[in-house]
Design an enzyme around this catalytic site. Structure first.
Site, PDB file in Angstrom:
ATOM      1  N   ALA A 167       2.340   0.203 -18.151  1.00 13.48           N
ATOM      2  CA  ALA A 167       1.425   1.016 -17.230  1.00 13.48           C
ATOM      3  C   ALA A 167       2.108   2.660 -17.072  1.00 13.48           C
ATOM      4  O   ALA A 167       1.055   3.413 -16.945  1.00 13.48           O
ATOM      5  CB  ALA A 167       1.733   0.427 -15.794  1.00 13.48           C
ATOM      6  N   THR A 192       0.804  -5.092 -11.730  1.00 15.21           N
ATOM      7  CA  THR A 192       1.679  -4.236 -12.652  1.00 15.21           C
ATOM      8  C   THR A 192       3.036  -3.930 -11.771  1.00 15.21           C
ATOM      9  O   THR A 192       3.429  -2.758 -12.153  1.00 15.21           O
ATOM     10  CB  THR A 192       0.743  -2.858 -12.663  1.00 15.21           C
ATOM     11  OG1 THR A 192       0.586  -2.556 -11.311  1.00 15.21           O
ATOM     12  CG2 THR A 192      -0.493  -2.944 -13.303  1.00 15.21           C
ATOM     13  N   ARG A 196       6.263  -6.137 -10.718  1.00 13.54           N
ATOM     14  CA  ARG A 196       7.294  -6.821 -11.234  1.00 13.54           C
ATOM     15  C   ARG A 196       7.082  -8.147 -11.668  1.00 13.54           C
ATOM     16  O   ARG A 196       6.262  -8.926 -10.893  1.00 13.54           O
ATOM     17  CB  ARG A 196       8.614  -6.733 -10.641  1.00 13.54           C
ATOM     18  CG  ARG A 196       9.300  -5.558 -10.635  1.00 13.54           C
ATOM     19  CD  ARG A 196       9.823  -5.131 -11.994  1.00 13.54           C
ATOM     20  NE  ARG A 196      10.546  -3.797 -11.984  1.00 13.54           N
ATOM     21  CZ  ARG A 196       9.892  -2.736 -12.397  1.00 13.54           C
ATOM     22  NH1 ARG A 196       8.650  -2.725 -12.627  1.00 13.54           N
ATOM     23  NH2 ARG A 196      10.821  -1.634 -12.469  1.00 13.54           N
ATOM     24  N   HIS A 235       4.244  -4.300 -20.599  1.00 15.46           N
ATOM     25  CA  HIS A 235       4.789  -3.467 -19.485  1.00 15.46           C
ATOM     26  C   HIS A 235       4.663  -1.854 -19.842  1.00 15.46           C
ATOM     27  O   HIS A 235       5.710  -1.364 -20.021  1.00 15.46           O
ATOM     28  CB  HIS A 235       6.309  -3.618 -19.308  1.00 15.46           C
ATOM     29  CG  HIS A 235       6.838  -3.498 -18.067  1.00 15.46           C
ATOM     30  ND1 HIS A 235       7.922  -4.123 -17.458  1.00 15.46           N
ATOM     31  CD2 HIS A 235       6.767  -2.270 -17.232  1.00 15.46           C
ATOM     32  CE1 HIS A 235       8.344  -3.336 -16.244  1.00 15.46           C
ATOM     33  NE2 HIS A 235       7.333  -2.206 -15.963  1.00 15.46           N
ATOM     34  N   MET A 246       0.749  -1.268   0.064  1.00 13.10           N
ATOM     35  CA  MET A 246      -0.029   0.008  -0.063  1.00 13.10           C
ATOM     36  C   MET A 246       0.854   1.340  -0.150  1.00 13.10           C
ATOM     37  O   MET A 246       0.771   2.042   1.000  1.00 13.10           O
ATOM     38  CB  MET A 246      -0.885  -0.016   1.132  1.00 13.10           C
ATOM     39  CG  MET A 246      -1.951   0.810   1.086  1.00 13.10           C
ATOM     40  SD  MET A 246      -3.044   0.878  -0.190  1.00 13.10           S
ATOM     41  CE  MET A 246      -4.678   0.525   0.571  1.00 13.10           C
ATOM     42  N   GLY A 247       1.659   1.418  -0.958  1.00 12.70           N
ATOM     43  CA  GLY A 247       2.348   2.664  -1.032  1.00 12.70           C
ATOM     44  C   GLY A 247       1.779   3.487  -1.934  1.00 12.70           C
ATOM     45  O   GLY A 247       0.509   3.684  -2.089  1.00 12.70           O
ATOM     46  N   ARG A 248       2.360   4.467  -2.966  1.00  9.91           N
ATOM     47  CA  ARG A 248       1.673   5.282  -3.789  1.00  9.91           C
ATOM     48  C   ARG A 248       0.759   4.756  -4.747  1.00  9.91           C
ATOM     49  O   ARG A 248      -0.443   4.973  -4.854  1.00  9.91           O
ATOM     50  CB  ARG A 248       2.770   6.018  -4.530  1.00  9.91           C
ATOM     51  CG  ARG A 248       3.647   7.212  -3.632  1.00  9.91           C
ATOM     52  CD  ARG A 248       4.413   7.958  -4.692  1.00  9.91           C
ATOM     53  NE  ARG A 248       5.435   8.634  -3.988  1.00  9.91           N
ATOM     54  CZ  ARG A 248       6.869   8.064  -3.702  1.00  9.91           C
ATOM     55  NH1 ARG A 248       7.116   6.861  -4.187  1.00  9.91           N
ATOM     56  NH2 ARG A 248       7.525   8.782  -3.168  1.00  9.91           N
ATOM     57  N   ILE A 249       1.289   3.959  -5.452  1.00  9.71           N
ATOM     58  CA  ILE A 249       0.296   3.217  -6.652  1.00  9.71           C
ATOM     59  C   ILE A 249      -0.788   2.322  -5.955  1.00  9.71           C
ATOM     60  O   ILE A 249      -1.978   2.598  -6.547  1.00  9.71           O
ATOM     61  CB  ILE A 249       1.246   2.496  -7.464  1.00  9.71           C
ATOM     62  CG1 ILE A 249       2.280   3.177  -8.043  1.00  9.71           C
ATOM     63  CG2 ILE A 249       0.477   1.776  -8.743  1.00  9.71           C
ATOM     64  CD1 ILE A 249       3.381   2.455  -8.836  1.00  9.71           C
ATOM     65  N   GLU A 260      10.781 -10.920 -19.629  1.00 15.08           N
ATOM     66  CA  GLU A 260      10.151  -9.906 -20.592  1.00 15.08           C
ATOM     67  C   GLU A 260      11.187  -9.753 -21.741  1.00 15.08           C
ATOM     68  O   GLU A 260      12.092  -9.291 -21.412  1.00 15.08           O
ATOM     69  CB  GLU A 260       9.893  -8.531 -19.833  1.00 15.08           C
ATOM     70  CG  GLU A 260       8.642  -8.537 -18.698  1.00 15.08           C
ATOM     71  CD  GLU A 260       8.577  -7.318 -18.123  1.00 15.08           C
ATOM     72  OE1 GLU A 260       9.045  -5.894 -18.580  1.00 15.08           O
ATOM     73  OE2 GLU A 260       7.660  -7.089 -17.123  1.00 15.08           O
TER      74      GLU A 260
END
Ligand code: DGY
Length: 331
Positions: free
Chosen positions: A290, A238, A240, A288, A156-159, A269
């Site tokens: 986003a 979204t 890694r 990749h 639960m960080g910024r994104i 990837e």
């Protein structure tokens, strides 16, 4: 006039940042759309004071060891798992990244994947294009409802918070999260509940991954964790690719252990185009992208240039991954 510092930029990035880099530095820009081979990157780094790297460039201890003049590695990404930060710090090399500027674009992408996988949009598109659509079907193409369901955020960080805001405000979802840190702002403003991983897996209708890749998160989504999720659950990644064990994901999607998944990141990837995972109707994979909006990529380029120039001129990097290097950085 002192010579401009020599820097190597491993790909063409937006002019919003590149212009400033070219003005302030003696910059060589790798113009090929594919990453420079590692051996070549090493020879470039060996004679540079600054490096602008992408998440596809491995900046390892050997490369850093062979780069005696290197002062700063400015990563054109918020994630920096491509860089051996410990090795950089030990050698007095500053590392910068681009947090903040890609929060909304990434949260938007996570929501796109969540809704597209839940409502089987890509599968429906393929069905229509291939001429299989014969009539309106009462029992066909049934997906998952969104309103009032439970969103589980891992990290639960910024994104993660930005996705939670969208889902809480727009879709009235209950938000639970698992993180090593408590996010009191999210608890207060979104009613988010901090839970252990098992509870997150058991209670969530949608699980969205927003943690970094490290030794505790690598392969965290595997046969055991999928088995704890709801058969109606949708997984979104979204962050890694290696956080999800893709063979286990294949099993989970084919056996009905979970309903669907939406990935913006894979391992490796790009994925092998013959990987059977890519053929599954209940999986959506984006390449990749986003952070791939014009405004976001421009902002990332500016942030990246700011970090590079600060690193070259002995200033504090605006987004500094290893500020502890300050007392031993190279001048
Ligand atoms: C990042 O910044 O870490 C993303 O994965 C790419 O923008």
């Amino acid at each position: 006039m002192p010579a401009k510092p020599k820097v190597f930029v491993t790909r063409v990035i937006p002019e919003a940042g590149l212009r400033r880099i070219k003005e302030s530095c003696d910059a060589e820009v790798w113009a090929d759309p594919l990453p420079p081979p590692h051996a070549l990157l090493r020879t470039k780094a060996a004679v540079c004071e600054g490096l602008v790297s992408l998440l596809t460039d491995r900046i390892d201890a050997a490369l850093l060891e062979a780069a005696p003049h290197l002062k700063v590695v400015s990563n054109y990404a918020v994630g920096f798992n491509n860089i051996d930060v410990k090795a950089a710090t030990e050698r007095g090399v500053c590392v910068g990244n681009t947090p903040g500027v890609l929060t909304d674009a990434t949260a938007d992408m996570a929501f796109c994947l969540l809704i597209a996988a839940s409502r089987r949009i890509v599968e429906g598109h393929a069905y229509t294009r291939s001429g299989q659509w014969k009539t309106w079907e009462p029992l066909g193409h049934l997906g998952q409802d969104l309103v009032g369901r439970t969103l589980g955020i891992l990290g639960m960080g910024r994104i993660g918070s930005a996705l939670a805001r969208r889902c809480r405000g727009g879709w009235d979802m209950q938000v639970i999260y698992h993180d090593v840190y408590r996010n009191e702002a999210a608890e207060k403003t979104l009613g988010a509940r901090h839970v252990d991983l098992d509870t997150l897996l058991r209670e969530s209708d949608f699980v969205s991954i927003h943690t970094d890749l490290n030794e505790t998160t690598r392969g965290l989504f595997n046969a055991t964790t999928f088995a704890r999720m709801k058969p109606t659950a949708v997984l979104v990644n979204t962050a890694r690719g290696p956080i999800v064990d893709q063979k286990a994901l294949y099993e989970a999607l084919t056996s009905g252990t979970i309903f669907a998944a939406g990935l913006d990141v894979t391992d490796p990837e790009p994925p092998d185009p013959n990987d059977p995972l890519l053929k599954l109707p209940n999986l959506i994979v984006a390449p990749h992208i986003a952070s791939a909006t014009v405004g976001t990529r421009n902002a990332m380029a500016e942030s990246c240039a700011n970090n590079l120039i600060a690193g070259l001129t002995g200033q504090a990097l605006p987004a500094w991954v290893n500020p502890e290097v300050a007392h031993q950085r190279r001048h």
